[in-house]
Design a protein around this motif. Sequence first.
Motif, PDB file in Angstrom:
ATOM      1  N   VAL A 315       0.744  -1.650   0.052  1.00  0.00           N
ATOM      2  CA  VAL A 315      -0.146   0.385   0.247  1.00  0.00           C
ATOM      3  C   VAL A 315       0.919   1.380   0.331  1.00  0.00           C
ATOM      4  CG1 VAL A 315      -0.572   0.166   2.409  1.00  0.00           C
ATOM      5  CG2 VAL A 315      -1.811   1.060   1.281  1.00  0.00           C
ATOM      6  N   LEU A 316       0.462   2.712  -0.672  1.00  0.00           N
ATOM      7  CA  LEU A 316       0.994   3.367  -0.637  1.00  0.00           C
ATOM      8  C   LEU A 316       0.482   4.677  -1.365  1.00  0.00           C
ATOM      9  CD1 LEU A 316       3.449   3.220  -4.053  1.00  0.00           C
ATOM     10  CD2 LEU A 316       1.657   1.109  -4.153  1.00  0.00           C
ATOM     11  N   LEU A 317       1.157   5.517  -1.046  1.00  0.00           N
ATOM     12  CA  LEU A 317       0.859   7.375  -1.703  1.00  0.00           C
ATOM     13  C   LEU A 317       1.170   7.817  -2.954  1.00  0.00           C
ATOM     14  CD1 LEU A 317      -0.829   9.949  -0.617  1.00  0.00           C
ATOM     15  CD2 LEU A 317       2.041  10.863  -0.337  1.00  0.00           C
ATOM     16  N   GLY A 318       0.599   7.298  -3.830  1.00  0.00           N
ATOM     17  CA  GLY A 318       0.391   7.622  -5.444  1.00  0.00           C
ATOM     18  C   GLY A 318       0.952   8.477  -5.931  1.00  0.00           C
ATOM     19  N   SER A 319       0.649   9.771  -5.292  1.00  0.00           N
ATOM     20  CA  SER A 319       1.745  11.182  -5.425  1.00  0.00           C
ATOM     21  C   SER A 319       3.203  10.542  -5.347  1.00  0.00           C
ATOM     22  CB  SER A 319       1.452  12.041  -4.502  1.00  0.00           C
ATOM     23  OG  SER A 319       1.448  11.919  -3.191  1.00  0.00           O
ATOM     24  N   LEU A 320       3.958   9.870  -4.568  1.00  0.00           N
ATOM     25  CA  LEU A 320       5.139   9.857  -4.609  1.00  0.00           C
ATOM     26  C   LEU A 320       5.291   8.771  -5.340  1.00  0.00           C
ATOM     27  CD1 LEU A 320       6.692  10.934  -1.022  1.00  0.00           C
ATOM     28  CD2 LEU A 320       6.207  12.350  -2.986  1.00  0.00           C
ATOM     29  N   ALA A 321       4.461   7.683  -6.147  1.00  0.00           N
ATOM     30  CA  ALA A 321       5.022   6.355  -6.458  1.00  0.00           C
ATOM     31  C   ALA A 321       4.952   6.885  -7.986  1.00  0.00           C
ATOM     32  CB  ALA A 321       3.942   5.567  -6.251  1.00  0.00           C
ATOM     33  N   ARG A 322       4.918   5.921  -8.995  1.00  0.00           N
ATOM     34  CA  ARG A 322       4.854   5.652 -10.633  1.00  0.00           C
ATOM     35  C   ARG A 322       3.619   6.614 -10.649  1.00  0.00           C
ATOM     36  NH1 ARG A 322       4.566   1.054 -12.261  1.00  0.00           N
ATOM     37  NH2 ARG A 322       6.724   0.143 -11.866  1.00  0.00           N
ATOM     38  N   LEU A 364       9.407   4.042  -6.476  1.00  0.00           N
ATOM     39  CA  LEU A 364       8.712   2.652  -5.455  1.00  0.00           C
ATOM     40  C   LEU A 364       7.824   1.676  -5.556  1.00  0.00           C
ATOM     41  CD1 LEU A 364       7.049   4.627  -2.658  1.00  0.00           C
ATOM     42  CD2 LEU A 364       9.070   3.397  -2.272  1.00  0.00           C
ATOM     43  N   GLU A 365       7.463   2.113  -6.964  1.00  0.00           N
ATOM     44  CA  GLU A 365       6.480   0.736  -7.493  1.00  0.00           C
ATOM     45  C   GLU A 365       8.406  -0.552  -7.979  1.00  0.00           C
ATOM     46  OE1 GLU A 365       3.370   2.655  -8.919  1.00  0.00           O
ATOM     47  OE2 GLU A 365       5.718   3.620  -8.388  1.00  0.00           O
ATOM     48  N   ASP A 366       8.688   0.006  -8.750  1.00  0.00           N
ATOM     49  CA  ASP A 366       9.956  -0.823  -8.897  1.00  0.00           C
ATOM     50  C   ASP A 366      11.159  -1.457  -8.196  1.00  0.00           C
ATOM     51  OD1 ASP A 366       9.125  -0.061 -11.575  1.00  0.00           O
ATOM     52  OD2 ASP A 366      10.714   1.350 -12.427  1.00  0.00           O
ATOM     53  N   LEU A 367      10.833  -0.127  -6.591  1.00  0.00           N
ATOM     54  CA  LEU A 367      11.533  -0.921  -6.370  1.00  0.00           C
ATOM     55  C   LEU A 367      10.961  -2.144  -4.685  1.00  0.00           C
ATOM     56  CD1 LEU A 367      14.338  -0.816  -3.353  1.00  0.00           C
ATOM     57  CD2 LEU A 367      12.532   1.087  -2.659  1.00  0.00           C
ATOM     58  N   LEU A 368       9.718  -1.520  -5.454  1.00  0.00           N
ATOM     59  CA  LEU A 368       8.815  -3.121  -4.305  1.00  0.00           C
ATOM     60  C   LEU A 368       9.082  -4.134  -5.174  1.00  0.00           C
ATOM     61  CD1 LEU A 368       5.932   0.061  -3.000  1.00  0.00           C
ATOM     62  CD2 LEU A 368       8.491  -1.176  -1.482  1.00  0.00           C
ATOM     63  N   LYS A 374      12.508 -10.314  -6.226  1.00  0.00           N
ATOM     64  CA  LYS A 374      14.384 -10.939  -6.796  1.00  0.00           C
ATOM     65  C   LYS A 374      14.393 -11.631  -4.655  1.00  0.00           C
ATOM     66  CE  LYS A 374      15.892  -8.379 -10.040  1.00  0.00           C
ATOM     67  NZ  LYS A 374      16.627  -7.503 -10.856  1.00  0.00           N
ATOM     68  N   ASP A 375      14.071 -10.591  -3.958  1.00  0.00           N
ATOM     69  CA  ASP A 375      13.941 -10.733  -2.289  1.00  0.00           C
ATOM     70  C   ASP A 375      13.604 -11.721  -1.806  1.00  0.00           C
ATOM     71  OD1 ASP A 375      16.607  -8.658  -1.992  1.00  0.00           O
ATOM     72  OD2 ASP A 375      14.659  -7.529  -1.864  1.00  0.00           O
ATOM     73  N   LEU A 376      11.994 -11.615  -2.022  1.00  0.00           N
ATOM     74  CA  LEU A 376      11.279 -12.993  -1.749  1.00  0.00           C
ATOM     75  C   LEU A 376      10.600 -13.744  -2.091  1.00  0.00           C
ATOM     76  CD1 LEU A 376       9.404  -9.950   0.197  1.00  0.00           C
ATOM     77  CD2 LEU A 376      10.727 -11.698   1.477  1.00  0.00           C
ATOM     78  N   GLY A 377      10.622 -13.970  -3.286  1.00  0.00           N
ATOM     79  CA  GLY A 377      10.768 -14.567  -4.335  1.00  0.00           C
ATOM     80  C   GLY A 377       9.238 -14.793  -4.430  1.00  0.00           C
ATOM     81  N   THR A 378       8.251 -13.919  -4.484  1.00  0.00           N
ATOM     82  CA  THR A 378       7.152 -13.890  -5.003  1.00  0.00           C
ATOM     83  C   THR A 378       6.825 -14.372  -6.549  1.00  0.00           C
ATOM     84  OG1 THR A 378       4.845 -13.682  -4.784  1.00  0.00           O
ATOM     85  CG2 THR A 378       6.212 -12.012  -5.127  1.00  0.00           C
ATOM     86  N   SER A 379       6.175 -15.448  -6.602  1.00  0.00           N
ATOM     87  CA  SER A 379       5.747 -15.656  -7.955  1.00  0.00           C
ATOM     88  C   SER A 379       4.063 -15.253  -8.194  1.00  0.00           C
ATOM     89  CB  SER A 379       5.938 -17.338  -8.070  1.00  0.00           C
ATOM     90  OG  SER A 379       4.572 -18.008  -7.490  1.00  0.00           O
ATOM     91  N   GLU A 380       3.943 -14.594  -7.763  1.00  0.00           N
ATOM     92  CA  GLU A 380       2.536 -13.854  -8.348  1.00  0.00           C
ATOM     93  C   GLU A 380       2.603 -12.849  -8.316  1.00  0.00           C
ATOM     94  OE1 GLU A 380      -0.764 -15.209  -4.774  1.00  0.00           O
ATOM     95  OE2 GLU A 380       1.341 -15.379  -3.775  1.00  0.00           O
ATOM     96  N   PRO A 381       1.810 -11.752  -9.446  1.00  0.00           N
ATOM     97  CA  PRO A 381       1.926 -10.947  -9.747  1.00  0.00           C
ATOM     98  C   PRO A 381       2.548  -9.957  -8.694  1.00  0.00           C
ATOM     99  CG  PRO A 381      -0.067 -11.879 -10.755  1.00  0.00           C
ATOM    100  CD  PRO A 381       0.715 -12.839 -10.306  1.00  0.00           C
ATOM    101  N   VAL A 382       2.322  -8.952  -9.207  1.00  0.00           N
ATOM    102  CA  VAL A 382       3.119  -7.783  -7.780  1.00  0.00           C
ATOM    103  C   VAL A 382       2.148  -6.778  -7.935  1.00  0.00           C
ATOM    104  CG1 VAL A 382       4.570  -5.895  -6.317  1.00  0.00           C
ATOM    105  CG2 VAL A 382       5.556  -8.701  -7.620  1.00  0.00           C
ATOM    106  N   ARG A 383       1.404  -6.032  -6.763  1.00  0.00           N
ATOM    107  CA  ARG A 383      -0.109  -5.398  -6.922  1.00  0.00           C
ATOM    108  C   ARG A 383       0.299  -4.178  -6.122  1.00  0.00           C
ATOM    109  NH1 ARG A 383      -3.265 -10.429  -5.236  1.00  0.00           N
ATOM    110  NH2 ARG A 383      -5.046  -8.769  -4.773  1.00  0.00           N
ATOM    111  N   PHE A 384       0.092  -3.110  -5.806  1.00  0.00           N
ATOM    112  CA  PHE A 384       0.078  -2.645  -5.308  1.00  0.00           C
ATOM    113  C   PHE A 384      -1.678  -1.690  -4.757  1.00  0.00           C
ATOM    114  CE2 PHE A 384       3.790  -1.778  -8.107  1.00  0.00           C
ATOM    115  CZ  PHE A 384       4.526  -1.952  -7.616  1.00  0.00           C
ATOM    116  N   ILE A 385      -1.653  -1.381  -3.519  1.00  0.00           N
ATOM    117  CA  ILE A 385      -3.173  -0.691  -3.853  1.00  0.00           C
ATOM    118  C   ILE A 385      -2.306   1.082  -3.098  1.00  0.00           C
ATOM    119  CG2 ILE A 385      -4.867  -0.552  -1.894  1.00  0.00           C
ATOM    120  CD1 ILE A 385      -4.519  -3.562  -1.292  1.00  0.00           C
TER     121      ILE A 385
END
Length: 484
Positions: A315-322, A364-368, A374-385
């Motif tokens: 979950v993140l603030l859109g105005s400081l994200a992509r 931020l989206e690229d970092l998260l 890469k770090d947590l190895g999730t195979s699911e699509p990464v999602r942002f709220i």
Amino acid sequence: MSTNSLLGSRINVSSETGTLKRLLIHSPDRGLEKVVPSKAQDWLFEDIVHLGTMRRREYDYYVKLLLYFLDPAKIKGKLDQIDSDTTRSFYIPGSESYFDSDYVVDIEKLLGEILKNDNVRVKLTAAICGIEKCSFSTQEELNAYDARELAKIFISGSYADKRMLFAPLPNLIFMRDIGIVINDHILLNKPAKSARTRESILAQFVFFYHPMFSHIKGNIIEIPENEHHFLLPDEEKASDYHRCTLEGGDVMMVAPNHLLIGCSERTSVYAAQQVMKILFAKNVVDKITIIKIPKKRDYMHIDTIFTQVRKNIWVLLGSLARLGDESKKKDVLHYFAPKDSNKEFRILQFVKGNEENPLEIENLEDLLTQISVKDLGTSEPVRFIYSGNNEFPYGEREQWTDSCNLLALKDGVVVGYDRNDKTLDAFRNEGFAVISVKDMLDKFENNELSPETLNDTFITLPSAELSRARGGSHCMSMPIWREI
């Protein structure tokens, strides 16, 4: 050592969403009702609050929820009895009915326990009286109090008879800021504001003297001051490149090998650099990402603009994200801005052994996404709220009331404030159940739900008073043990 003792001494955090097993908290204390309008900002509180409401109708629910997840034997089947006690003795360290958990731990309890040691008591009393400029007679008077009451005085700043001795510590309910567990190390803070100096001294004594942390005393990290600090002119001491300040809300342990540090209103670039040097030298992590955010009261720490919900959801603030970056790039002014202008928002990633060549990450989206994949190895699509469902003006409005400041109790189960309606809609749109903490506790008590089987759930806390203080559930916790 018994199995229970081993579990009771476990200190290890290597993610933001691993199942929470143990944390430090601090329930609102009597000092909060001493905050007056003329001093609220000086004491770093956003507003004056009604203590009774904040406790009974808000924070106490937080404690009960934590106990149900971390130490259910302390609360299961006892809700009616606990709620009917008008004295709230269940929540008060030292009372006969205190829940006294080894897994949901109030720092006031730990402070009271170390003050039973005469050597610690003398040292800490002298230290507190020194920074608070107390008279010798006051120091002698304090020595007459028992350890539990002395802990309350040191935290609240007032005696039981309501006399004020020194300023309260209203921000101590935000336990995240006093320190952070990084794998099996503890990084102590260096507060940016003098109003929090007493907090840092109390925390220092607890971590170095309480038996809970004795087995990792060698793993407690204190950030050194600039060695030439005392020679610097005052205006240079205040510079981001000379001052050494860091608070726990700017530090996130996102993966066993990866730490995030925010440079913000409260955490300096110099402190971030010192932490990186120490952690790399001790081989605690091998990757540190430094996130420089605008120095605005709105943001304060990085955990006010993003937190992790699940391995693949943030979950993140859109105005400081992509989204914010793209809208700015459409502005004519963007094209005519000086190329070498210092960006207010910047992300640099440093790898141990190659610190001279950091990787710059655009948003931020690229970092998260990198962390999740890469770090947590999730195979699911990464999602942002996005805060406020990224609708104007709700994104900024709800970020102010901590829509992005969520505590993950386990992967996919978070707790946050009930007032951020648009953000809650965004969670529903992503398939999350949204349930009030009161309803959740009732369902736990009636065996309709259990913490073990819960998934993809946002648990809402009542927040009329808590939100006045400018900190959410992430701020109000210091995890000291998570399972991956």
